[in-house]
Design a protein around this motif. Structure first.
Motif, PDB file in Angstrom:
ATOM      1  N   LYS A  53       0.826  -1.208   0.000  1.00  0.00           N
ATOM      2  CA  LYS A  53       0.000   0.000   0.000  1.00  0.00           C
ATOM      3  C   LYS A  53       0.859   1.258   0.000  1.00  0.00           C
ATOM      4  O   LYS A  53       0.455   2.296  -0.534  1.00  0.00           O
ATOM      5  CB  LYS A  53      -0.945  -0.002   1.204  1.00  0.00           C
ATOM      6  CG  LYS A  53      -2.002  -1.085   1.071  1.00  0.00           C
ATOM      7  CD  LYS A  53      -3.183  -0.865   1.974  1.00  0.00           C
ATOM      8  CE  LYS A  53      -4.318  -1.756   1.503  1.00  0.00           C
ATOM      9  NZ  LYS A  53      -5.424  -1.819   2.455  1.00  0.00           N
ATOM     10  N   GLY A  56       1.955   1.652  -3.527  1.00  0.00           N
ATOM     11  CA  GLY A  56       0.832   2.121  -4.341  1.00  0.00           C
ATOM     12  C   GLY A  56       0.338   3.501  -3.942  1.00  0.00           C
ATOM     13  O   GLY A  56      -0.599   4.021  -4.546  1.00  0.00           O
ATOM     14  N   GLN A  58      -1.243   4.393  -1.250  1.00  0.00           N
ATOM     15  CA  GLN A  58      -2.468   4.472  -0.447  1.00  0.00           C
ATOM     16  C   GLN A  58      -2.151   4.879   0.981  1.00  0.00           C
ATOM     17  O   GLN A  58      -3.024   5.313   1.712  1.00  0.00           O
ATOM     18  CB  GLN A  58      -3.211   3.139  -0.467  1.00  0.00           C
ATOM     19  CG  GLN A  58      -3.890   2.883  -1.803  1.00  0.00           C
ATOM     20  CD  GLN A  58      -4.894   1.761  -1.719  1.00  0.00           C
ATOM     21  OE1 GLN A  58      -4.603   0.683  -1.247  1.00  0.00           O
ATOM     22  NE2 GLN A  58      -6.095   2.015  -2.203  1.00  0.00           N
ATOM     23  N   PHE A  90      -2.734  -4.230  -9.209  1.00  0.00           N
ATOM     24  CA  PHE A  90      -2.729  -4.642  -7.800  1.00  0.00           C
ATOM     25  C   PHE A  90      -3.743  -5.760  -7.632  1.00  0.00           C
ATOM     26  O   PHE A  90      -4.914  -5.578  -7.949  1.00  0.00           O
ATOM     27  CB  PHE A  90      -3.108  -3.441  -6.925  1.00  0.00           C
ATOM     28  CG  PHE A  90      -2.764  -3.608  -5.474  1.00  0.00           C
ATOM     29  CD1 PHE A  90      -1.768  -2.849  -4.896  1.00  0.00           C
ATOM     30  CD2 PHE A  90      -3.450  -4.523  -4.686  1.00  0.00           C
ATOM     31  CE1 PHE A  90      -1.440  -2.992  -3.559  1.00  0.00           C
ATOM     32  CE2 PHE A  90      -3.124  -4.683  -3.343  1.00  0.00           C
ATOM     33  CZ  PHE A  90      -2.121  -3.906  -2.783  1.00  0.00           C
ATOM     34  N   PHE A  92      -5.697  -7.775  -5.047  1.00  0.00           N
ATOM     35  CA  PHE A  92      -6.042  -7.825  -3.624  1.00  0.00           C
ATOM     36  C   PHE A  92      -6.241  -9.267  -3.188  1.00  0.00           C
ATOM     37  O   PHE A  92      -6.645 -10.117  -3.980  1.00  0.00           O
ATOM     38  CB  PHE A  92      -7.326  -7.047  -3.364  1.00  0.00           C
ATOM     39  CG  PHE A  92      -7.130  -5.573  -3.330  1.00  0.00           C
ATOM     40  CD1 PHE A  92      -6.965  -4.922  -2.122  1.00  0.00           C
ATOM     41  CD2 PHE A  92      -7.089  -4.848  -4.498  1.00  0.00           C
ATOM     42  CE1 PHE A  92      -6.776  -3.554  -2.084  1.00  0.00           C
ATOM     43  CE2 PHE A  92      -6.892  -3.483  -4.469  1.00  0.00           C
ATOM     44  CZ  PHE A  92      -6.734  -2.835  -3.256  1.00  0.00           C
ATOM     45  N   MET A 168       1.414  -6.073  -8.458  1.00  0.00           N
ATOM     46  CA  MET A 168       1.639  -6.351  -7.044  1.00  0.00           C
ATOM     47  C   MET A 168       0.615  -7.390  -6.605  1.00  0.00           C
ATOM     48  O   MET A 168      -0.577  -7.212  -6.830  1.00  0.00           O
ATOM     49  CB  MET A 168       1.483  -5.071  -6.230  1.00  0.00           C
ATOM     50  CG  MET A 168       2.549  -4.057  -6.535  1.00  0.00           C
ATOM     51  SD  MET A 168       2.459  -2.649  -5.428  1.00  0.00           S
ATOM     52  CE  MET A 168       1.480  -1.541  -6.401  1.00  0.00           C
TER      53      MET A 168
END
Lengths: 275, 260
Positions: A53, A56, A58, A90, A92, A168
């Motif tokens: 994160k 990225g 975030q 990405f 998740f 990722m």
């Protein structure tokens, strides 16, 4: 293409990050090379997902630099960050599929949001991505009708929809049966090589991760405690690396959560009972 | 003592922090509106789920509220021989107060709670995070269309509520209790003013639309991403937006009708 560039795709220096009072990263240096699969491994709760994160954008670090393809992520404006994210895929752990859209529309989602492609071309692209993960036939299913492994593959197709420069993967193997695990292992490797991606795999599944990665970082207690190619790590004499890679119950990471002396603790109860 | 003070300070800080986050979200919602206008399909979908799906409860409630007003109004007015004014009483009560307020309360329960639960669950299942990582702004893509839909739906629903209520009052007053039909309508026509009554009612419901939808979206977005967190957020939406509607109604009424 930027692949031939020798500089690392992601360069992390002196990264410190805290959640509340808990320091999660205490000075981490990492390089993610281009065109390779780099694994980031460590026990649960070491902040592996947090690291993704941070890359990225975030989350913002307390200190340190995170460069992705030469751009300093924490300093980017919202618009620049979103531009950069278009080049990042990405995956998740949950898949994070949009539950009100079917498989086809989920994969089409980033294309519809970011491009103005005519419908026939968009359809071709979506079907190509779905074909790559073997789910072209499942295009009409809703996310609730998919198994965990299928959901993750759809999410993977969606993540590569915009042809990113890097992928990722957040715990891609967790909770998968052996077959879907095998499928994912194969997909991560093939996609990386066929699309010329650079991949970061965050995982604690030792066998699968070691099998596909070119380079491994081991994280624990907010620090990098080991790094190297899978072979180098296997031969390493670091007690920590050996404990983690072989899954030994006791070692540098103790079996027991820190506590007072066992005997004293038991005696306390006895005394209290008498009193 | 010190602990109590500490606790008080923490609670107050937490409150103002949430208030601040709420206003930042409001600002971004407003910024997101232009991007909704260029994609009317997103707005239409939300108008359907926020507005059209609330229609049934609004129609039924409006009709019953109108019938009750007709009955109560008649019983009071008849003592003074003024039952001819029933149309005015029903219409003014609905247009000025009950239309906007009851619609907003019903809207908070029906659409507001659904918005919070939907956005909260999208957060809990990482769908919002996923959008961000796909470089799609969830405020623009998910929240702004819902916000605008609430803003547009509320006055329309309130107007429908009032209209159906007037018919309900007519049904009881004229149909069952024998008030003169001509008097019912003509008194209403003569006494209900476009500016003073209708416009003010519309302004109220626009304000309520903004506030209820804003609270619902904020609570969803601010929910703790667990099932318990989402359920709490949904409850808070209904409670807070109902209180906000009633409080604001008093303030707006004082501003609009206070000098008469």
């Amino acid at each position: 293409m930027s692949q031939h560039d020798a500089s690392p795709l992601v360069e992390i220096r002196g990264l410190r990050f805290a959640r509340g009072n808990r320091l999660i990263f205490d000075g981490i240096d990492l390089d993610i090379p281009r065109g390779k699969i780099t694994a980031i491994m460590g026990p649960s709760g070491t902040g592996k997902t947090t690291l993704l994160k941070l890359i990225g954008g975030q989350l913002r670090p307390l200190e340190g630099t995170i460069r992705v393809d030469g751009e300093e992520v924490p300093r980017l404006s919202r618009v620049q960050l979103y531009e950069l994210r278009k080049r990042m895929g990405f995956l998740f752990q949950s898949g994070a599929l949009l539950t009100d859209l079917d498989v086809y529309e989920n994969v089409a989602f980033p294309l519809r949001e970011h491009t103005n492609l005519p419908e026939p071309m968009l359809r071709d692209l979506v079907l190509m991505k779905l074909q790559a993960v073997g789910l072209r036939g499942a295009r009409h299913l809703m996310p609730s009708e998919l198994s965990g492994g299928m959901a993750r593959r759809v999410a993977l197709a969606r993540a590569i929809a915009l042809d990113p420069m890097m992928m990722m993967y957040d715990e891609p193997f967790t909770g998968q049966d052996p077959i879907s695990m095998g499928v994912l292992v194969k997909l991560i490797r093939t996609l990386n090589d066929a699309l010329g991606l650079s991949s970061i795999v965050v995982s604690h599944d030792v066998g699968e991760t070691v099998a596909i990665s070119d380079y491994i970082y081991l994280l624990s207690g907010g620090k990098v405690v080991g790094q190297g190619t899978p072979d180098e790590l296997g031969r390493s004499d670091s007690a920590w690396a050996q404990q983690f890679l072989r899954g030994l119950p006791d070692g540098p990471v103790p079996f027991h959560y820190s506590a007072d002396d066992y005997a004293e603790d038991l005696l306390l109860g006895t005394e209290a009972g008498r009193g | 003592m010190l602990n109590a003070l500490q606790q008080l300070g923490r609670t107050a800080l937490g409150f103002f922090e949430r208030l601040g986050r709420g206003h930042i979200l409001f600002y971004y919602l407003l910024l997101g509106i232009p991007s909704v206008l260029v994609r009317p399909r997103l707005l239409l979908q939300q108008l359907f789920s926020v507005g059209v799906l609330s229609l049934l409860i609004i129609l039924v409630s409006g009709f019953f509220v109108g019938m009750v007003l007709g009955l109560q109004g008649y019983n009071t007015l008849v003592d003074f021989g003024a039952e001819e004014s029933l149309g005015t009483v029903v219409a003014l009560t609905l247009v000025r107060e009950l239309g906007p307020v009851v619609t907003a309360l019903l809207f908070a329960g029906r659409a507001g709670s659904a918005l919070t639960a939907e956005i909260g669950l999208m957060k809990a299942t990482e769908q919002l995070s996923g959008m961000e990582m796909m470089a799609v702004d969830p405020i623009k893509r998910v929240m702004a269309p819902r916000f605008l839909a609430g803003f547009i739906s509320m006055p329309l629903l309130a107007a429908i509520f009032s209209a159906v209520g007037v018919i309900g009052g007519y049904f009881v007053g004229v149909g069952l209790l024998g008030v003169d039909e001509g008097a019912y309508w003509s008194q209403m026509q003569a006494k209900v003013d476009l500016h003073d009554d209708i416009y003010n009612g519309v302004i109220k419901s626009l304000v309520f639309g903004v506030v209820v939808t804003w609270i619902a979206i904020f609570e969803g977005n601010d929910a703790v991403p667990t099932s318990e967190g989402v359920s709490r957020a949904t409850t808070r939406t209904v409670v807070h937006s109902s209180l906000a509607v009633l409080g604001l109604d008093f303030i707006l009424t004082a501003l609009m009708f206070g000098d008469n």
